[in-house]
Scaffold this motif. Structure first.
Motif, PDB file in Angstrom:
ATOM      1  N   GLY A   1       0.821  -1.095   0.082  1.00 37.50           N
ATOM      2  CA  GLY A   1      -0.183   0.045   0.070  1.00 37.50           C
ATOM      3  C   GLY A   1       0.854   1.231   0.169  1.00 37.50           C
ATOM      4  N   VAL A   2       0.206   2.391  -0.135  1.00 39.74           N
ATOM      5  CA  VAL A   2       0.983   3.659  -0.261  1.00 39.74           C
ATOM      6  C   VAL A   2       0.489   4.697   0.500  1.00 39.74           C
ATOM      7  CG1 VAL A   2       1.790   2.917  -2.759  1.00 39.74           C
ATOM      8  CG2 VAL A   2      -0.188   4.359  -2.394  1.00 39.74           C
ATOM      9  N   ASN A   3       1.272   5.622   0.835  1.00 41.42           N
ATOM     10  CA  ASN A   3       0.920   6.893   1.669  1.00 41.42           C
ATOM     11  C   ASN A   3       0.034   6.777   2.830  1.00 41.42           C
ATOM     12  OD1 ASN A   3       2.395   8.182  -0.598  1.00 41.42           O
ATOM     13  ND2 ASN A   3       0.734   7.929  -1.883  1.00 41.42           N
ATOM     14  N   ASN A   4       0.120   5.760   3.461  1.00 41.51           N
ATOM     15  CA  ASN A   4      -0.538   5.285   4.622  1.00 41.51           C
ATOM     16  C   ASN A   4      -2.045   5.019   4.583  1.00 41.51           C
ATOM     17  OD1 ASN A   4       1.598   6.066   6.342  1.00 41.51           O
ATOM     18  ND2 ASN A   4       0.736   8.219   6.879  1.00 41.51           N
ATOM     19  N   VAL A   5      -2.415   5.090   3.100  1.00 42.11           N
ATOM     20  CA  VAL A   5      -3.772   4.809   3.012  1.00 42.11           C
ATOM     21  C   VAL A   5      -4.439   3.238   3.153  1.00 42.11           C
ATOM     22  CG1 VAL A   5      -5.726   5.041   1.323  1.00 42.11           C
ATOM     23  CG2 VAL A   5      -3.893   6.524   1.357  1.00 42.11           C
ATOM     24  N   GLU A   6      -5.045   3.128   4.258  1.00 41.75           N
ATOM     25  CA  GLU A   6      -5.279   1.797   4.693  1.00 41.75           C
ATOM     26  C   GLU A   6      -6.856   1.589   4.445  1.00 41.75           C
ATOM     27  OE1 GLU A   6      -6.027   3.877   9.027  1.00 41.75           O
ATOM     28  OE2 GLU A   6      -3.935   3.516   7.923  1.00 41.75           O
ATOM     29  N   PRO A   7      -7.324   0.326   4.362  1.00 38.95           N
ATOM     30  CA  PRO A   7      -6.604  -1.102   4.515  1.00 38.95           C
ATOM     31  C   PRO A   7      -5.998  -1.281   3.232  1.00 38.95           C
ATOM     32  CG  PRO A   7      -8.699  -1.614   4.407  1.00 38.95           C
ATOM     33  CD  PRO A   7      -8.550  -0.011   4.147  1.00 38.95           C
ATOM     34  N   ASN A   8      -4.910  -1.869   2.805  1.00 41.18           N
ATOM     35  CA  ASN A   8      -4.793  -2.087   1.398  1.00 41.18           C
ATOM     36  C   ASN A   8      -4.657  -3.524   0.901  1.00 41.18           C
ATOM     37  OD1 ASN A   8      -5.809   0.263  -0.151  1.00 41.18           O
ATOM     38  ND2 ASN A   8      -4.572   1.249   0.982  1.00 41.18           N
ATOM     39  N   GLN A   9      -3.709  -3.720  -0.106  1.00 43.17           N
ATOM     40  CA  GLN A   9      -4.339  -4.960  -0.845  1.00 43.17           C
ATOM     41  C   GLN A   9      -3.218  -6.148  -0.987  1.00 43.17           C
ATOM     42  OE1 GLN A   9      -5.672  -2.551  -4.186  1.00 43.17           O
ATOM     43  NE2 GLN A   9      -4.067  -3.415  -5.544  1.00 43.17           N
ATOM     44  N   SER A  10      -3.978  -7.293  -1.420  1.00 47.94           N
ATOM     45  CA  SER A  10      -3.104  -8.282  -1.773  1.00 47.94           C
ATOM     46  C   SER A  10      -3.465  -8.565  -3.140  1.00 47.94           C
ATOM     47  CB  SER A  10      -3.705  -9.748  -1.063  1.00 47.94           C
ATOM     48  OG  SER A  10      -3.319  -9.362   0.285  1.00 47.94           O
TER      49      SER A  10
ATOM     50  N   VAL B   1      -7.125  -7.438  -4.080  1.00 48.59           N
ATOM     51  CA  VAL B   1      -8.228  -7.805  -3.295  1.00 48.59           C
ATOM     52  C   VAL B   1      -7.882  -6.672  -2.223  1.00 48.59           C
ATOM     53  CG1 VAL B   1      -9.417  -9.033  -1.567  1.00 48.59           C
ATOM     54  CG2 VAL B   1      -8.757 -10.071  -3.963  1.00 48.59           C
ATOM     55  N   GLN B   2      -8.756  -5.664  -1.900  1.00 50.86           N
ATOM     56  CA  GLN B   2      -8.692  -4.789  -0.718  1.00 50.86           C
ATOM     57  C   GLN B   2      -9.124  -5.310   0.723  1.00 50.86           C
ATOM     58  OE1 GLN B   2     -10.289  -0.905  -1.742  1.00 50.86           O
ATOM     59  NE2 GLN B   2      -8.253  -0.488  -2.796  1.00 50.86           N
ATOM     60  N   LEU B   3      -8.297  -5.010   1.645  1.00 55.16           N
ATOM     61  CA  LEU B   3      -8.491  -5.877   2.871  1.00 55.16           C
ATOM     62  C   LEU B   3      -9.430  -4.980   3.750  1.00 55.16           C
ATOM     63  CD1 LEU B   3      -6.323  -7.552   1.803  1.00 55.16           C
ATOM     64  CD2 LEU B   3      -5.221  -7.750   4.127  1.00 55.16           C
ATOM     65  N   THR B   4     -10.753  -4.767   3.142  1.00 53.50           N
ATOM     66  CA  THR B   4     -11.486  -3.833   3.588  1.00 53.50           C
ATOM     67  C   THR B   4     -12.153  -4.178   4.878  1.00 53.50           C
ATOM     68  OG1 THR B   4     -13.174  -5.124   2.076  1.00 53.50           O
ATOM     69  CG2 THR B   4     -12.324  -2.795   1.570  1.00 53.50           C
ATOM     70  N   GLU B   5     -11.967  -5.514   5.334  1.00 51.81           N
ATOM     71  CA  GLU B   5     -12.664  -6.132   6.797  1.00 51.81           C
ATOM     72  C   GLU B   5     -11.803  -5.340   7.951  1.00 51.81           C
ATOM     73  OE1 GLU B   5      -9.357  -9.059   6.835  1.00 51.81           O
ATOM     74  OE2 GLU B   5     -10.346  -7.778   5.409  1.00 51.81           O
ATOM     75  N   ASP B   6     -10.745  -4.738   7.762  1.00 52.34           N
ATOM     76  CA  ASP B   6     -10.082  -4.422   8.879  1.00 52.34           C
ATOM     77  C   ASP B   6      -9.113  -3.359   8.668  1.00 52.34           C
ATOM     78  OD1 ASP B   6      -8.128  -4.263  11.061  1.00 52.34           O
ATOM     79  OD2 ASP B   6      -8.049  -6.416  11.416  1.00 52.34           O
ATOM     80  N   TYR B   7      -9.240  -2.213   9.165  1.00 50.14           N
ATOM     81  CA  TYR B   7      -8.510  -0.869   9.002  1.00 50.14           C
ATOM     82  C   TYR B   7      -7.164  -0.921   9.726  1.00 50.14           C
ATOM     83  CZ  TYR B   7     -12.060   0.829   5.548  1.00 50.14           C
ATOM     84  OH  TYR B   7     -12.680   1.084   4.718  1.00 50.14           O
ATOM     85  N   ASN B   8      -7.177  -1.588  10.485  1.00 48.73           N
ATOM     86  CA  ASN B   8      -5.727  -1.956  11.167  1.00 48.73           C
ATOM     87  C   ASN B   8      -4.622  -3.023  10.266  1.00 48.73           C
ATOM     88  OD1 ASN B   8      -6.251  -0.190  13.001  1.00 48.73           O
ATOM     89  ND2 ASN B   8      -7.273  -1.771  14.242  1.00 48.73           N
TER      90      ASN B   8
ATOM     91  N   ASP C   1       6.143   4.639  -9.266  1.00 50.68           N
ATOM     92  CA  ASP C   1       4.895   4.781 -10.118  1.00 50.68           C
ATOM     93  C   ASP C   1       3.821   4.574  -9.407  1.00 50.68           C
ATOM     94  OD1 ASP C   1       6.769   4.346 -11.974  1.00 50.68           O
ATOM     95  OD2 ASP C   1       6.666   2.092 -12.192  1.00 50.68           O
ATOM     96  N   TRP C   2       3.636   4.003  -8.071  1.00 48.84           N
ATOM     97  CA  TRP C   2       2.099   4.042  -7.525  1.00 48.84           C
ATOM     98  C   TRP C   2       2.090   5.287  -6.330  1.00 48.84           C
ATOM     99  CZ3 TRP C   2       0.083  -0.604  -4.126  1.00 48.84           C
ATOM    100  CH2 TRP C   2      -1.407  -0.267  -3.740  1.00 48.84           C
ATOM    101  N   ALA C   3       2.949   5.085  -5.366  1.00 42.90           N
ATOM    102  CA  ALA C   3       2.929   6.160  -4.377  1.00 42.90           C
ATOM    103  C   ALA C   3       2.900   7.535  -4.838  1.00 42.90           C
ATOM    104  CB  ALA C   3       4.036   5.654  -3.090  1.00 42.90           C
TER     105      ALA C   3
HETATM  106  C1  LIG Z   1      -6.634   1.534  -0.004  1.00 42.60           C
HETATM  107  O1  LIG Z   1      -8.027   1.333   0.472  1.00 42.60           O
HETATM  108  C2  LIG Z   1      -8.932   2.074   0.583  1.00 42.60           C
HETATM  109  C3  LIG Z   1     -10.159   1.569   1.109  1.00 42.60           C
HETATM  110  O2  LIG Z   1     -10.330   0.535   0.858  1.00 42.60           O
HETATM  111  C4  LIG Z   1      -9.144   2.586  -0.658  1.00 42.60           C
HETATM  112  O3  LIG Z   1     -10.252   3.878  -0.655  1.00 42.60           O
HETATM  113  C5  LIG Z   1      -7.988   3.171  -1.415  1.00 42.60           C
HETATM  114  O4  LIG Z   1      -8.427   3.528  -2.659  1.00 42.60           O
HETATM  115  C6  LIG Z   1      -6.891   2.131  -1.307  1.00 42.60           C
HETATM  116  N1  LIG Z   1      -5.749   2.943  -2.107  1.00 42.60           N
HETATM  117  C7  LIG Z   1      -5.108   2.291  -2.858  1.00 42.60           C
HETATM  118  C8  LIG Z   1      -3.938   2.906  -3.302  1.00 42.60           C
HETATM  119  O5  LIG Z   1      -5.573   1.360  -3.497  1.00 42.60           O
END
Ligand SMILES: *[C@@H]1O[C@H](CO)[C@@H](O)[C@H](O)[C@H]1NC(C)=O
Ligand SMILES: *[C@@H]1O[C@H](CO)[C@@H](O)[C@H](O)[C@H]1NC(C)=O
Ligand SMILES: *[C@@H]1O[C@H](CO)[C@@H](O)[C@H](O)[C@H]1NC(C)=O
Ligand SMILES: CC(=O)N[C@H]1CO[C@H](CO)[C@@H](O)[C@@H]1O
Length: 320
Positions: free
Chosen positions: A142-151, A188-195, A278-280
């Motif tokens: 993930g990038v820039n502290n934005v949570e939760p992020n992904q697999s 897949v965003q790990l939306t179930e858990d913001y930690n 490229d991402w962050a």
């Molecule tokens: C990280 O997850 C949040 C919440 O699901 C989402 O809004 C955000 O776009 C995601 N960030 C990236 C870079 O995918």
């Protein structure tokens, strides 16, 4: 009588088969100084164009960018140097396991992961010498502290995920092919858990990420430190584990529309921390995360903003 014998041995075979399906034995327990034996340092130019200089092991240790005790391994970025525009990037570390793995389970016990604007940490697996044909599994990034992020999986063509699978997270794209959607992969965003990422992860003392790779599926689980449902075999570093008892995964990548056996070869574990890139550093992504200035200027000018840009591992356990 004969029927009974056949019947009971069939039953036994079926029971044994299902009991063994998710059972694995500990192959490597990587702890503290052991990280230096199990990983090599990759002082390479960043393939994702980050504002980073990956240093070698001697440099990392002399600058204290990696630090090990008997039970902890810390890996971080420089947080003291103001960079000028001619400097290549902030010093950081990228490590790659000496061993490669096909079907296996890896459990990552992390106390802390890098946080801060501009940071792009990742724990992942790939075969760098055969990318993308050897596949890529991003266990957490993930990038820039934005949570939760992904697999995410990234593969060669003809590999996609079904629209719906049994998982806690939320699919972003379903085509894993690196040539589709600008190499976004099937995430897949790990939306179930913001930690599960960044400051939230660190505020609870981290937790465990686990990845199981079989020829039938790839699954990722996350349990935060105080999650009472976390399976004891995973969190205790047990000698044997049974993933059948680990519950619904955060991310589930079945082989329904992807022959996992041919899209993945023997992969290394890679742990990297880059900045921007490229991402962050994508200007829209960076701005949307609420971070100040522009990514490269921010990383250059604010070394103390990266005091918390470190990984702290208690262990990595690999099961075969
Ligand atoms: C990280 O997850 C949040 C919440 O699901 C989402 O809004 C955000 O776009 C995601 N960030 C990236 C870079 O995918
Ligand atoms: C190196 O880092 C560790 C962990 O943060 C710290 O405890 C130690 O004091 C540092 N060593 C030096 C020489 O700065
Ligand atoms: C795509 O994969 C499927 C199995 O998932 C296979 O049957 C098919 O032949 C593949 N197609 C190509 C063009 O490789
Ligand atoms: C700089 C670098 O090596 N970045 C890699 C870090 O990990 C991600 C996987 O999540 C790769 O896509 C990047 O190439």
């Amino acid at each position: 009588m004969k029927m009974n014998v056949v019947g009971s041995s069939l039953t036994l075979a079926l029971l044994t088969g299902s009991a063994l399906a998710g059972t694995y034995v500990l192959s490597e327990n990587i702890v503290g100084e052991g990280f230096y034996n199990s990983f090599n340092f990759e002082a390479i130019p960043d393939p994702t164009n980050g504002r980073v200089t990956y240093v070698d092991q001697a440099t990392a240790q002399s600058l204290n960018l990696t630090y090990a005790t008997t039970d902890t391994f810390i890996m971080r970025a420089d947080d003291t140097t103001v960079l000028t525009s001619t400097d290549p990037g902030r010093n950081s570390v990228r490590i790659r396991s000496n061993n490669q793995y096909t079907t296996h389970v890896a459990v990552f016990d992390m106390q802390h992961m890098p946080e801060g604007c501009g940071t792009w940490p990742a724990v992942w697996e790939t075969d760098e010498s055969n990318w993308p044909d050897g596949g890529e599994v991003d266990i957490v990034e993930g990038v820039n502290n934005v949570e939760p992020n992904q697999s995410t999986l990234h593969t060669s063509p003809n590999c996609s995920m079904p629209a719906s699978t049994t998982q806690l997270g939320t699919a972003v794209y379903t085509d894993c092919d690196t040539t589709a959607n600008g190499n976004a992969g099937c995430g897949v965003q790990l939306t179930e858990d913001y930690n599960s990422f960044g400051p939230g992860f660190n505020s609870v003392g981290g937790g465990w990420y686990a990845m199981e790779r079989t020829n039938d599926y790839i699954k990722v689980w996350f349990w935060e430190r105080d999650d009472e449902s976390a399976p004891f075999d995973a969190t205790s570093g047990a000698g044997t584990i049974d993933t059948d008892n680990w519950g619904t995964p955060a991310a589930n990548f079945p082989n329904t529309d992807c022959d996992l056996e041919t899209h993945f070869d023997a992969n290394n574990i890679i742990i990297n921390l880059t900045f921007c890139g490229d991402w962050a550093g994508n200007s829209a992504v960076y701005a949307a995360s609420g971070c100040p200035s522009d990514c490269v200027d921010y990383v250059d000018d604010n070394p103390t903003a990266f005091t918390n840009a470190y990984f702290e591992f208690s262990s990595i356990n690999v099961y075969l």
